[in-house]
Design an enzyme around this catalytic site. Sequence first.
Site, PDB file in Angstrom:
ATOM      1  N   LEU A 172       0.824  -1.225   0.000  1.00  0.00           N
ATOM      2  CA  LEU A 172       0.000   0.000   0.000  1.00  0.00           C
ATOM      3  C   LEU A 172       0.856   1.272   0.000  1.00  0.00           C
ATOM      4  O   LEU A 172       0.431   2.297   0.513  1.00  0.00           O
ATOM      5  CB  LEU A 172      -0.986  -0.004   1.181  1.00  0.00           C
ATOM      6  N   ILE A 207       7.007  -7.007  -0.936  1.00  0.00           N
ATOM      7  CA  ILE A 207       7.548  -8.159  -1.682  1.00  0.00           C
ATOM      8  C   ILE A 207       8.913  -8.578  -1.137  1.00  0.00           C
ATOM      9  O   ILE A 207       9.347  -9.702  -1.354  1.00  0.00           O
ATOM     10  CB  ILE A 207       7.644  -7.895  -3.211  1.00  0.00           C
ATOM     11  N   TYR A 244      14.138   4.235 -14.182  1.00  0.00           N
ATOM     12  CA  TYR A 244      12.930   3.411 -14.176  1.00  0.00           C
ATOM     13  C   TYR A 244      12.931   2.431 -15.355  1.00  0.00           C
ATOM     14  O   TYR A 244      12.722   1.220 -15.187  1.00  0.00           O
ATOM     15  CB  TYR A 244      11.688   4.310 -14.227  1.00  0.00           C
ATOM     16  N   ASN A 281       1.204   3.438 -22.468  1.00  0.00           N
ATOM     17  CA  ASN A 281       0.742   4.256 -21.342  1.00  0.00           C
ATOM     18  C   ASN A 281      -0.705   3.902 -21.010  1.00  0.00           C
ATOM     19  O   ASN A 281      -1.626   4.309 -21.718  1.00  0.00           O
ATOM     20  CB  ASN A 281       0.824   5.745 -21.687  1.00  0.00           C
ATOM     21  N   ILE A 307      -0.367  22.289 -21.036  1.00  0.00           N
ATOM     22  CA  ILE A 307       0.122  21.397 -22.092  1.00  0.00           C
ATOM     23  C   ILE A 307       1.586  21.734 -22.347  1.00  0.00           C
ATOM     24  O   ILE A 307       1.928  22.894 -22.604  1.00  0.00           O
ATOM     25  CB  ILE A 307      -0.721  21.580 -23.376  1.00  0.00           C
TER      26      ILE A 307
HETATM   27  N1  LIG Z   1       0.603   2.591 -15.578  1.00  0.00           N
HETATM   28  C1  LIG Z   1       1.225   2.391 -16.725  1.00  0.00           C
HETATM   29  O1  LIG Z   1       0.936   3.021 -17.735  1.00  0.00           O
HETATM   30  C2  LIG Z   1       2.314   1.350 -16.807  1.00  0.00           C
HETATM   31  C3  LIG Z   1       3.020   1.244 -17.996  1.00  0.00           C
HETATM   32  C4  LIG Z   1       4.027   0.286 -18.100  1.00  0.00           C
HETATM   33  C5  LIG Z   1       4.295  -0.556 -17.048  1.00  0.00           C
HETATM   34  N2  LIG Z   1       3.610  -0.420 -15.887  1.00  0.00           N
HETATM   35  C6  LIG Z   1       3.942  -1.328 -14.786  1.00  0.00           C
HETATM   36  O2  LIG Z   1       2.726  -1.833 -14.232  1.00  0.00           O
HETATM   37  C7  LIG Z   1       2.883  -2.002 -12.832  1.00  0.00           C
HETATM   38  C8  LIG Z   1       1.796  -1.258 -12.090  1.00  0.00           C
HETATM   39  O3  LIG Z   1       1.903   0.136 -12.367  1.00  0.00           O
HETATM   40  P1  LIG Z   1       0.788   1.164 -11.895  1.00  0.00           P
HETATM   41  O4  LIG Z   1       0.781   2.277 -12.839  1.00  0.00           O
HETATM   42  O5  LIG Z   1      -0.464   0.422 -11.639  1.00  0.00           O
HETATM   43  O6  LIG Z   1       1.418   1.699 -10.538  1.00  0.00           O
HETATM   44  P2  LIG Z   1       0.832   1.724  -9.055  1.00  0.00           P
HETATM   45  O7  LIG Z   1       1.797   2.545  -8.265  1.00  0.00           O
HETATM   46  O8  LIG Z   1      -0.598   2.123  -9.052  1.00  0.00           O
HETATM   47  O9  LIG Z   1       0.915   0.196  -8.631  1.00  0.00           O
HETATM   48  C9  LIG Z   1       2.045  -0.368  -8.000  1.00  0.00           C
HETATM   49  C10 LIG Z   1       1.536  -1.155  -6.807  1.00  0.00           C
HETATM   50  O10 LIG Z   1       2.639  -1.853  -6.220  1.00  0.00           O
HETATM   51  C11 LIG Z   1       2.611  -1.666  -4.806  1.00  0.00           C
HETATM   52  N3  LIG Z   1       3.998  -1.777  -4.346  1.00  0.00           N
HETATM   53  C12 LIG Z   1       5.032  -0.940  -4.626  1.00  0.00           C
HETATM   54  N4  LIG Z   1       6.146  -1.389  -4.041  1.00  0.00           N
HETATM   55  C13 LIG Z   1       5.820  -2.521  -3.380  1.00  0.00           C
HETATM   56  C14 LIG Z   1       6.558  -3.439  -2.583  1.00  0.00           C
HETATM   57  N5  LIG Z   1       7.865  -3.248  -2.345  1.00  0.00           N
HETATM   58  N6  LIG Z   1       5.917  -4.485  -2.045  1.00  0.00           N
HETATM   59  C15 LIG Z   1       4.575  -4.677  -2.260  1.00  0.00           C
HETATM   60  N7  LIG Z   1       3.822  -3.842  -3.020  1.00  0.00           N
HETATM   61  C16 LIG Z   1       4.450  -2.779  -3.570  1.00  0.00           C
HETATM   62  C17 LIG Z   1       2.016  -0.289  -4.603  1.00  0.00           C
HETATM   63  O11 LIG Z   1       1.458  -0.090  -3.316  1.00  0.00           O
HETATM   64  C18 LIG Z   1       0.967  -0.263  -5.712  1.00  0.00           C
HETATM   65  O12 LIG Z   1      -0.263  -0.812  -5.250  1.00  0.00           O
HETATM   66  C19 LIG Z   1       4.296  -1.552 -12.491  1.00  0.00           C
HETATM   67  O13 LIG Z   1       5.140  -2.689 -12.495  1.00  0.00           O
HETATM   68  C20 LIG Z   1       4.661  -0.648 -13.641  1.00  0.00           C
HETATM   69  O14 LIG Z   1       6.050  -0.597 -13.849  1.00  0.00           O
HETATM   70  C21 LIG Z   1       2.630   0.515 -15.741  1.00  0.00           C
END
Ligand SMILES: NC(=O)c1ccc[n+]([C@@H]2O[C@H](COP(=O)([O-])OP(=O)(O)OC[C@H]3O[C@@H](n4cnc5c(N)ncnc54)[C@H](O)[C@@H]3O)[C@@H](O)[C@H]2O)c1
Length: 305
Positions: free
Chosen positions: A33, A52, A141, A170, A200
Amino acid sequence: MRILVTGGAGFVGSHTADAYLAAGHEVHIIDNLSTGRRTHAPVDAVLHETDIHAVEAERVFRDVRPDIVNHHAAQASVKVSSGDPVRDLEINVGGTARIARLCAEHDVGKLIYASSGGTVYGDPTWLPVSEQHPCVPMSPYGLSKYSGELYVELFSRTHGLDFTIFRYGNAFGPRQDPYGEAGVVAIFAANMLAHRPCTIDGDGEQRKDYLYVSDVARANVLALDHGSRQIYNIGTGHGTSVNEIFQALQDATGDGTPPVYGPPRPGDVRNFWLDCSRARQDLGWKPEVTFEEGARRTVSSLRLR
Ligand SMILES: NC(=O)c1ccc[n+]([C@@H]2O[C@H](COP(=O)([O-])OP(=O)(O)OC[C@H]3O[C@@H](n4cnc5c(N)ncnc54)[C@H](O)[C@@H]3O)[C@@H](O)[C@H]2O)c1
């Protein structure tokens, strides 16, 4: 199947958990969280509130004995990674290596890993960017997400772990906080509902691959049965400009506040979109929600908040 979703209280992870539940699977979530919210995690999933990296996460693997692990937990902000690259490395690289090791040790059938199409390739030398494009990340990242992929592949070679890696464009949609990779949709929509002007960057003609989050979640469901040991781009295959995003959201909100044009963001890639033909061919996946429809759904969810 019994599926463990890390990061399942976050934006993309919670939609993925929803999609698994809707397909009739049992879902467990590990989330600390840090950016996720308890209320995002579906009520029908079991939320294990832990990190994790924690010993507790290992206990979850032992007790739950998941068939599939879907790894979404990460530090997901490019900006945050640039400010604190070491922490980003610990969560995204160390965390992924740990999850891959736990999967191997606990005989998990497959690890599905959420990587980032928008950042692992770096500045594109051709468009649309296919999976064969060289990976030359331009941010800590992007490098961390790419390194995570390499660990997943390493555990496949050394321990026989099956995997599917997704490189998302995205994602946007309900539950997205305004600081994420595609935060522009969430930021603009929230501004418009409050009748605040949107800024923008540059001329607004920069184009990126924006896709609606339920399409991302659907790819994760398809990966339960398809896409063994493969990497897939998950995007729309075309770019949506910031001006188009602004217009679609003005239509969806009914707001008429004119935008403010600011300076271009230094180092920003101008054009980027993904070739997703491999996902179409192997998984039978293609995006189903148009940007305009996704914008309407995002605005409706914000109005309900
Ligand atoms: N949102 C996008 O457009 C996008 C694009 C490419 C990749 N991603 C990947 O998708 C995944 C989710 O991204 P998101 O945008 O939903 O982000 P987000 O921040 O909403 O979700 C990440 C979740 O991981 C949890 N978290 C973070 N570190 C943690 C840890 N050490 N232990 C346990 N839980 C942990 C956070 O509390 C959160 O609920 C990520 O791996 C991100 O790199 C997202």
